[in-house]
Enzyme design. Structure first.
Site, PDB file in Angstrom:
ATOM      1  CG  ASP A  53      -1.705   1.235   1.417  1.00  0.00           C
ATOM      2  OD1 ASP A  53      -2.383   1.642   0.461  1.00  0.00           O
ATOM      3  OD2 ASP A  53      -1.633   1.825   2.519  1.00  0.00           O
ATOM      4  CG  ASP A 103      -1.641   7.940   0.498  1.00  0.00           C
ATOM      5  OD1 ASP A 103      -1.045   9.001   0.692  1.00  0.00           O
ATOM      6  OD2 ASP A 103      -2.099   7.593  -0.616  1.00  0.00           O
ATOM      7  CB  THR A 159      -2.133   3.126  -4.131  1.00  0.00           C
ATOM      8  OG1 THR A 159      -2.567   4.374  -3.577  1.00  0.00           O
ATOM      9  CG2 THR A 159      -1.989   3.279  -5.638  1.00  0.00           C
ATOM     10  N   GLY A 160      -5.133   3.325  -3.492  1.00  0.00           N
ATOM     11  CA  GLY A 160      -6.377   3.947  -3.921  1.00  0.00           C
ATOM     12  C   GLY A 160      -6.139   5.108  -4.863  1.00  0.00           C
ATOM     13  CB  SER A 215      -6.373   2.062   5.299  1.00  0.00           C
ATOM     14  OG  SER A 215      -5.653   3.150   5.827  1.00  0.00           O
ATOM     15  CG  ASN A 262      -7.883   1.154   1.134  1.00  0.00           C
ATOM     16  OD1 ASN A 262      -7.272   1.216   2.208  1.00  0.00           O
ATOM     17  ND2 ASN A 262      -7.425   1.735   0.036  1.00  0.00           N
TER      18      ASN A 262
END
Length: 285
Positions: free
Chosen positions: A7, A9, A41-42, A236, A238
């Protein structure tokens, strides 16, 4: 390990929004040992490329919370865009309710022209209700949101629809917990949407088949790698889909409690080179 998915962030990026030299060297060590390293990542893929532009690192990139996968050379490998009807319904409702939002397409992060104003209005409400509240943490969260690259401002969601481009992910951001909860309740039961949260002040919607977990599995199959010998590192909610999908997992020291409970290994925080620590752990497996 065959593959390690990381991931961005709160994980690879420290609180200064930077990738430490120790983390960079750890990724290179993994690659030198034949491990496929993936960023999951988002964020939008073009934003990830911008973050990595000054680094001599090439990886696969799972972006928009699994809605897109890009090859190490930056070309698109696969994508799962949202249905147009869902894009219209989500954006129309968010705009009507005065939400700040970001819609990721292939070329830009599309966001309201008055985006900063919307956030400032919320901060002013919080300040008025609690005059002694320290807003530094919230202001920092807002600035981090605006630190991404590739923004394109629109006057209305209709401009996004009129562009006739694929939308992969819609992020909604608010400092007001009750407002966020109303948004969550509004979309949580939509059969064609996946609903996740990647930070304290947001929720994100995308196609029901899009997730980091599904993308990690797809990539492992494409590269003929073992999902059981795949490790993931995250912080997180997600990230839970890929944590549950992979054979090995590490939670950052700064991770959400649910993420820590779901992972097999607890590494250091994102300000303590937690990714490097986790990679060394997996390489020694």
């Amino acid at each position: 390990m065959d593959m390690i998915a990381i991931d961005l962030d709160g994980t690879l990026l420290n609180s200064g929004n930077e990738i430490s030299e120790n983390n960079i060297q750890a990724i290179r060590r993994a690659q030198s040992e034949g491990v496929e390293v993936v960023i999951a990542t988002g964020r939008a893929a073009f934003d990830v490329r911008n973050l990595f532009s000054d680094l001599d690192l090439k990886t696969w990139v799972i972006a928009a919370n699994g809605a897109t996968i890009h090859r190490p050379d930056g070309t698109l490998f696969s994508s799962i865009p949202m249905e147009k009807e869902d894009v219209i319904e989500v954006l129309a409702w968010l705009e009507e309710k005065g939400f700040y939002y970001e819609a990721i397409d292939d070329e830009a992060i599309l966001t309201p022209q008055n985006g900063r104003e919307l956030m400032n209005i919320e901060l002013d409400r919080i300040r008025s209700a609690n005059p002694n509240t320290n807003l530094t943490r919230l202001e920092k969260a807002a600035e981090k949101q605006f630190s991404q690259s590739g923004f394109s401002h629109v006057d209305s969601y209709e401009e996004i629809v009129d562009r006739k481009r694929n939308v992969y992910n819609i992020l909604t951001f608010s400092f007001e917990e009750e407002k966020l909860q109303k948004g969550w309740e509004r979309f949580k039961d939509y059969p064609d949407l996946t609903l996740v949260s990647s930070a304290n002040h947001n929720f994100e919607v995308e196609h029901r088949l899009a997730s980091k977990g599904n993308a990690v599995k797809q990539l492992a199959q494409q590269l003929n790698l073992s999902i059981e010998r795949t490790a993931v590192i995250g912080d997180s909610l997600n990230d839970l889909s890929m944590i549950n999908m992979a054979g090995n997992s590490a939670a950052m020291g700064n991770a959400k409690t649910e993420v820590k409970e779901a992972c097999q290994f607890l590494t250091k925080t994102n300000d303590e080179d937690g990714v490097a620590h986790a990679i060394d752990h997996f390489l020694a497996y």
